[in-house]
Design a protein around this motif. Structure first.
Motif, short mmCIF file in Angstrom:
data_model
loop_
_atom_site.label_atom_id
_atom_site.label_comp_id
_atom_site.label_asym_id
_atom_site.label_seq_id
_atom_site.Cartn_x
_atom_site.Cartn_y
_atom_site.Cartn_z
N LEU A 317 47.75 39.30 29.16
CA LEU A 317 48.95 38.57 28.72
C LEU A 317 48.74 37.06 28.81
O LEU A 317 49.09 36.32 27.88
N VAL A 318 48.19 36.60 29.92
CA VAL A 318 47.97 35.16 30.09
C VAL A 318 46.90 34.66 29.13
O VAL A 318 47.05 33.60 28.51
N LYS A 319 45.83 35.41 29.00
CA LYS A 319 44.73 35.05 28.09
C LYS A 319 45.23 34.86 26.67
O LYS A 319 44.73 34.00 25.93
N ASN A 320 46.22 35.66 26.28
CA ASN A 320 46.74 35.61 24.91
C ASN A 320 48.05 34.84 24.79
O ASN A 320 48.78 35.00 23.81
N ASN A 321 48.32 34.00 25.81
CA ASN A 321 49.50 33.12 25.80
C ASN A 321 50.80 33.88 25.58
O ASN A 321 51.70 33.42 24.89
N ASN A 325 54.74 29.70 30.31
CA ASN A 325 54.27 28.69 31.26
C ASN A 325 52.91 29.01 31.89
O ASN A 325 52.53 28.41 32.90
N HIS A 326 52.19 29.95 31.30
CA HIS A 326 50.88 30.29 31.86
C HIS A 326 49.83 30.37 30.75
O HIS A 326 50.08 30.97 29.70
N ASN A 327 48.67 29.78 31.00
CA ASN A 327 47.53 29.89 30.09
C ASN A 327 46.25 29.63 30.87
O ASN A 327 46.30 29.09 31.98
N ILE A 328 45.13 30.03 30.30
CA ILE A 328 43.84 29.72 30.90
C ILE A 328 42.93 29.12 29.84
O ILE A 328 43.04 29.43 28.65
#
Length: 352
Positions: A317-321, A325-328
């Motif tokens: 989920l974070v990897k794909n935005n 408020n979260h991204n890598i």
């Protein structure tokens, strides 16, 4: 050579089970007595502790291996690989395939075998096997994949965490509200890129802690005594996790040679919101430093606890935005950490 996650995928079921659906349940104490509180109060206290307001349940005709297959397809597509080139398929779960309205686990053949069959992989040298390691199963599967690659036994592995915990819960137990269904998958392979897995740490505490999570009878004494459900000693698990998970994370980070200031995200098993927040505080306290803003993404509020699937799903989920408020970004250092039945703990420090 570095060992990296080159593709991710997750399957989040469409069926949403909100907390309000539990207002009509008959919750009982472990001795079978009635809880002296309205269900609305029970559910509200549950939300305050766990952070869960809703969770996802699989469709009636789907099993754990189906969910794992759906997530695997996405990971394979994301990595842009030919599935015939996979050397290993490692599937973490706890209860195998449990059909709707049954309680019997089915693990013959293994879930990995079933998923390989569904992927229509012909290559017999693609080895498919399951791993039973409690909630930390996916993290341990990635550690095993790395070991195979380092040993020259593999170049590319598919690691999956999949579970349908909604089918092994006691509806008379308040803890039943914690559990959910889902799957996460990753492609782990040898590359020439920088980063990848920098260090890992695993531990099994079994002397006193082995049965903190177990299969037991329903809180309703009128139900079949031979039928078992997932049970846990929540207080002991909470205290165990707070004491041991931060230490394992620190040991792993120190082993990697990475400074705490470089850690951008921490992906912790989504078991309990307050527990994860307490683990984070204790981890940063070990380094005598403040907790950075937005360092710990959480999905438990909407997805519940899907055991082995929580960490890879959260990462996807974070990897794909897809988490606000979260991204890598390339070069970011992240930590994967989990704790669960066994009692097992593990962690990976990873450079994205």
């Amino acid at each position: 050579m570095t060992i990296k996650i080159t593709g991710t995928g997750s399957y989040i079921p469409d069926t949403i089970e909100k907390n309000e659906r539990f207002h009509n349940h008959e919750f009982l104490n472990t001795d079978g007595s009635v809880i002296n509180a309205p269900n609305e109060v029970i559910v509200e206290k549950f939300k305050a502790i766990t952070g869960i307001s809703e969770r996802r349940y699989a469709k009636k005709h789907h099993t754990s291996s189906d969910l794992g297959f759906f997530a695997a397809e996405k990971a394979i597509k994301d990595a842009n690989i030919d599935p015939e080139t996979l050397d290993y398929i490692i599937v973490a779960h706890n209860f195998g395939d449990v059909k709707h309205n049954t309680i019997q686990a089915d693990i013959i053949p293994s879930l990995a075998t079933r998923i390989k069959h569904s992927l229509r992989i012909k290559n017999p040298k693609c080895i498919a096997y399951d791993i039973l390691f409690g909630c930390p199963g996916w993290v341990e599967g990635v550690i095993q994949a790395q070991a195979f690659i380092k040993a020259g036994m593999a170049k590319r592995c598919l690691v999956i965490g999949t579970e349908t915990l909604s089918r092994v819960v006691d509806k008379h137990d308040r803890d039943s509200m914690i559990f959910s269904d889902g799957a996460g998958a990753t492609i782990v392979e040898a590359t020439n890129e920088e980063g990848g897995i920098l260090a890992h740490e695993s531990a099994s505490f079994t002397y006193d802690e082995a049965y903190y999570l177990y299969f037991g009878n329903s809180n309703n004494p009128d139900l079949d005594k031979d039928t078992r459900y997932i049970k846990m000693d929540g207080r002991k698990i909470y205290e165990f996790a707070l004491l041991n998970v931060p230490k394992a994370m620190k040991a792993c980070l120190d082993k990697s040679g990475t400074d705490i200031s470089e850690v951008k995200k921490i992906f912790i098993h989504q078991a309990n919101e307050k527990m994860d927040e307490a683990i984070l505080k204790r981890f940063y306290r070990l380094y005598r430093t403040d907790i950075p803003e937005n360092v710990m993404p959480m999905s438990i509020q909407k997805l519940g606890n899907s055991s082995v699937a929580t960490v890879p799903t959260l990462f996807d989920l974070v990897k794909n935005n897809q988490l606000e408020n979260h991204n890598i970004n390339k070069g970011d250092v992240v930590i994967f950490a989990s704790v669960g039945a066994g009692m097992h703990i593990n962690a990976i420090v990873y450079k994205y």
